[in-house]
Design a protein around this motif. Structure first.
Motif, mmCIF file in Angstrom:
data_model
loop_
_atom_site.group_PDB
_atom_site.id
_atom_site.type_symbol
_atom_site.label_atom_id
_atom_site.label_comp_id
_atom_site.label_asym_id
_atom_site.label_seq_id
_atom_site.Cartn_x
_atom_site.Cartn_y
_atom_site.Cartn_z
ATOM 1 N N PRO A 135 0.796 -1.261 -0.118
ATOM 2 C CA PRO A 135 -0.183 -0.002 0.012
ATOM 3 C C PRO A 135 0.949 1.360 -0.068
ATOM 4 O O PRO A 135 0.399 2.494 -0.331
ATOM 5 N N THR A 136 2.042 1.019 0.483
ATOM 6 C CA THR A 136 2.909 2.497 0.539
ATOM 7 C C THR A 136 4.351 1.977 0.092
ATOM 8 O O THR A 136 4.519 0.802 -0.056
ATOM 9 N N THR A 137 5.253 3.059 -0.199
ATOM 10 C CA THR A 137 6.503 2.869 -0.733
ATOM 11 C C THR A 137 7.367 1.938 0.400
ATOM 12 O O THR A 137 8.239 1.424 0.197
ATOM 13 N N GLN A 138 7.100 2.565 1.770
ATOM 14 C CA GLN A 138 7.682 1.978 2.800
ATOM 15 C C GLN A 138 7.393 0.387 2.903
ATOM 16 O O GLN A 138 8.351 -0.455 3.185
ATOM 17 N N HIS A 139 6.005 -0.282 2.576
ATOM 18 C CA HIS A 139 5.963 -1.439 2.662
ATOM 19 C C HIS A 139 6.320 -2.213 1.819
ATOM 20 O O HIS A 139 7.188 -3.208 1.857
ATOM 21 N N MET A 140 6.617 -1.556 0.415
ATOM 22 C CA MET A 140 7.476 -2.305 -0.574
ATOM 23 C C MET A 140 8.952 -2.554 -0.183
ATOM 24 O O MET A 140 9.364 -3.491 -0.262
ATOM 25 N N CYS A 141 9.434 -1.316 0.379
ATOM 26 C CA CYS A 141 10.859 -1.557 0.743
ATOM 27 C C CYS A 141 11.134 -2.355 1.994
ATOM 28 O O CYS A 141 12.209 -3.132 2.166
ATOM 29 N N THR A 142 10.112 -2.650 2.843
ATOM 30 C CA THR A 142 10.247 -3.053 4.121
ATOM 31 C C THR A 142 9.917 -4.528 4.033
ATOM 32 O O THR A 142 10.205 -5.716 4.731
ATOM 33 N N MET A 143 8.970 -4.939 3.195
ATOM 34 C CA MET A 143 8.488 -6.050 3.054
ATOM 35 C C MET A 143 8.476 -7.115 1.737
ATOM 36 O O MET A 143 8.044 -8.045 1.195
ATOM 37 N N ALA A 144 9.278 -6.499 0.784
ATOM 38 C CA ALA A 144 9.490 -7.276 -0.481
ATOM 39 C C ALA A 144 10.121 -8.428 -0.351
ATOM 40 O O ALA A 144 9.962 -9.408 -1.061
ATOM 41 N N GLY A 145 10.999 -8.613 0.712
ATOM 42 C CA GLY A 145 11.745 -9.975 1.040
ATOM 43 C C GLY A 145 10.598 -10.857 1.459
ATOM 44 O O GLY A 145 10.747 -12.371 1.112
ATOM 45 N N ASP A 146 9.402 -10.470 2.042
ATOM 46 C CA ASP A 146 8.573 -11.317 2.677
ATOM 47 C C ASP A 146 7.380 -12.037 1.588
ATOM 48 O O ASP A 146 6.769 -13.093 1.515
ATOM 49 N N TYR A 147 6.925 -10.628 0.816
ATOM 50 C CA TYR A 147 5.877 -11.198 -0.064
ATOM 51 C C TYR A 147 6.432 -11.031 -1.531
ATOM 52 O O TYR A 147 5.349 -11.472 -2.430
ATOM 53 N N GLY A 148 7.469 -10.708 -1.939
ATOM 54 C CA GLY A 148 8.008 -10.950 -3.186
ATOM 55 C C GLY A 148 7.593 -9.782 -3.898
ATOM 56 O O GLY A 148 6.689 -8.929 -3.536
ATOM 57 N N VAL A 149 8.363 -9.595 -5.223
ATOM 58 C CA VAL A 149 7.901 -8.439 -6.092
ATOM 59 C C VAL A 149 7.834 -9.155 -7.714
ATOM 60 O O VAL A 149 8.444 -10.101 -7.925
ATOM 61 N N ASP A 150 7.257 -8.383 -8.555
ATOM 62 C CA ASP A 150 7.095 -8.813 -9.833
ATOM 63 C C ASP A 150 8.422 -9.332 -10.308
ATOM 64 O O ASP A 150 8.627 -10.139 -11.046
ATOM 65 N N SER A 151 9.464 -8.191 -10.314
ATOM 66 C CA SER A 151 10.868 -8.340 -10.895
ATOM 67 C C SER A 151 11.775 -7.945 -10.185
ATOM 68 O O SER A 151 11.776 -7.009 -9.495
ATOM 69 N N TRP A 152 12.964 -8.538 -10.409
ATOM 70 C CA TRP A 152 14.229 -8.173 -9.709
ATOM 71 C C TRP A 152 15.332 -7.766 -10.988
ATOM 72 O O TRP A 152 15.291 -8.655 -11.887
ATOM 73 N N GLY A 153 16.080 -7.055 -10.654
ATOM 74 C CA GLY A 153 17.299 -7.028 -11.605
ATOM 75 C C GLY A 153 18.519 -8.006 -11.038
ATOM 76 O O GLY A 153 18.137 -8.431 -9.912
ATOM 77 N N LYS A 154 19.450 -7.960 -12.062
ATOM 78 C CA LYS A 154 20.472 -8.905 -11.443
ATOM 79 C C LYS A 154 21.641 -8.233 -10.641
ATOM 80 O O LYS A 154 22.494 -8.779 -10.045
ATOM 81 N N GLY A 155 21.485 -6.993 -10.244
ATOM 82 C CA GLY A 155 22.516 -6.212 -9.535
ATOM 83 C C GLY A 155 23.523 -5.637 -9.955
ATOM 84 O O GLY A 155 24.217 -6.114 -11.068
ATOM 85 N N THR A 156 24.077 -4.621 -9.366
ATOM 86 C CA THR A 156 25.092 -3.963 -9.829
ATOM 87 C C THR A 156 26.105 -3.457 -8.538
ATOM 88 O O THR A 156 25.603 -3.186 -7.586
ATOM 89 N N LEU A 157 27.333 -3.743 -8.606
ATOM 90 C CA LEU A 157 28.103 -3.694 -7.279
ATOM 91 C C LEU A 157 28.768 -2.267 -7.322
ATOM 92 O O LEU A 157 29.235 -1.451 -8.133
ATOM 93 N N VAL A 158 28.711 -1.881 -5.944
ATOM 94 C CA VAL A 158 29.047 -0.465 -5.556
ATOM 95 C C VAL A 158 29.981 -0.715 -4.504
ATOM 96 O O VAL A 158 29.806 -1.427 -3.397
ATOM 97 N N THR A 159 31.305 -0.573 -4.626
ATOM 98 C CA THR A 159 32.427 -0.543 -3.882
ATOM 99 C C THR A 159 32.729 0.842 -3.257
ATOM 100 O O THR A 159 33.361 1.605 -4.143
ATOM 101 N N VAL A 160 32.963 1.239 -2.205
ATOM 102 C CA VAL A 160 33.231 2.459 -1.392
ATOM 103 C C VAL A 160 34.573 2.156 -0.637
ATOM 104 O O VAL A 160 34.467 1.421 0.398
ATOM 105 N N SER A 161 35.643 2.575 -1.161
ATOM 106 C CA SER A 161 36.934 2.154 -0.491
ATOM 107 C C SER A 161 38.094 3.188 -0.882
ATOM 108 O O SER A 161 38.029 3.657 -1.863
ATOM 109 N N SER A 162 38.842 3.340 0.168
ATOM 110 C CA SER A 162 40.041 4.524 -0.243
ATOM 111 C C SER A 162 41.195 3.581 -0.727
ATOM 112 O O SER A 162 42.281 4.118 -1.040
#
Length: 137
Positions: free
Chosen positions: A110-137
Motif C-alpha cells: 500500500p505504500t513505498t515503505q511497505h515495498m521497501c520493508t516487505m519485499a523480502g516477505d511477499y516478493g515483487v514482480d521483477s528483480w534485476g541482477k544487481g550492480t556492485l558498488v564498492t566504496v573504498s579508499s
C-alpha cells in the motif's frame, strides 16, 4: 515479464557520488512499461541480508528512504525515458554492496515503505541482477 537491468555501479572513494539507473531490458515481454510499476532499490552487503533502501511509487510519486541513506540518496523516475535512478552522495564504506532494483505493480504494497520493508516477505514482480558498488579508499 518485465526484466530489469541496473547500471552505474563501480568503485569510488568515501565521500564521492554515484548514480545508479534501472531500466527495462530489451528482453522484456511485459506490455507495461516501467512507468506502470513502483520501483525500489535494495542492496545486499557481504554476509548481510538484502535490505530495501529507497522506493518510489508510480507518478505522482511518493518516496521512502531507509534512515541509513536519508539525506544522502535521492530516488527519482524519468517517465519519458522509463528509468528510475538512485543518486548516491557522500558515500561511505558501509554502502558497499550489490545494489538491485525491483519493480512491482500489484496492490500488495500500500505504500513505498511497505515495498521497501516487505519485499523480502511477499516478493515483487521483477528483480534485476544487481550492480556492485564498492566504496573504498
Amino acid at each position: 515479464q518485465l526484466q530489469l537491468v541496473e547500471s552505474g555501479g563501480g568503485l569510488v572513494q568515501p565521500g564521492e557520488s554515484l548514480t545508479l539507473s534501472c531500466a527495462a531490458s530489451e528482453f522484456t515481454t511485459s506490455k507495461y512499461t516501467l512507468n506502470y510499476y513502483a520501483v525500489g532499490w535494495f542492496r545486499q552487503a557481504p554476509g548481510k541480508e538484502r535490505e530495501g533502501i529507497s522506493c518510489i511509487s508510480r507518478s505522482p510519486t511518493r518516496t521512502y528512504y531507509k534512515d541509513s541513506v536519508k539525506g544522502r540518496f535521492t530516488i527519482s523516475r524519468d517517465d519519458a525515458n522509463n528509468t528510475v535512478s538512485l543518486q548516491m552522495n557522500s558515500l561511505k564504506p558501509e554502502d558497499t554492496a550489490v545494489y538491485y532494483c525491483a519493480a512491482d505493480r500489484s496492490p500488495r504494497f500500500p505504500t513505498t515503505q511497505h515495498m521497501c520493508t516487505m519485499a523480502g516477505d511477499y516478493g515483487v514482480d521483477s528483480w534485476g541482477k544487481g550492480t556492485l558498488v564498492t566504496v573504498s579508499s
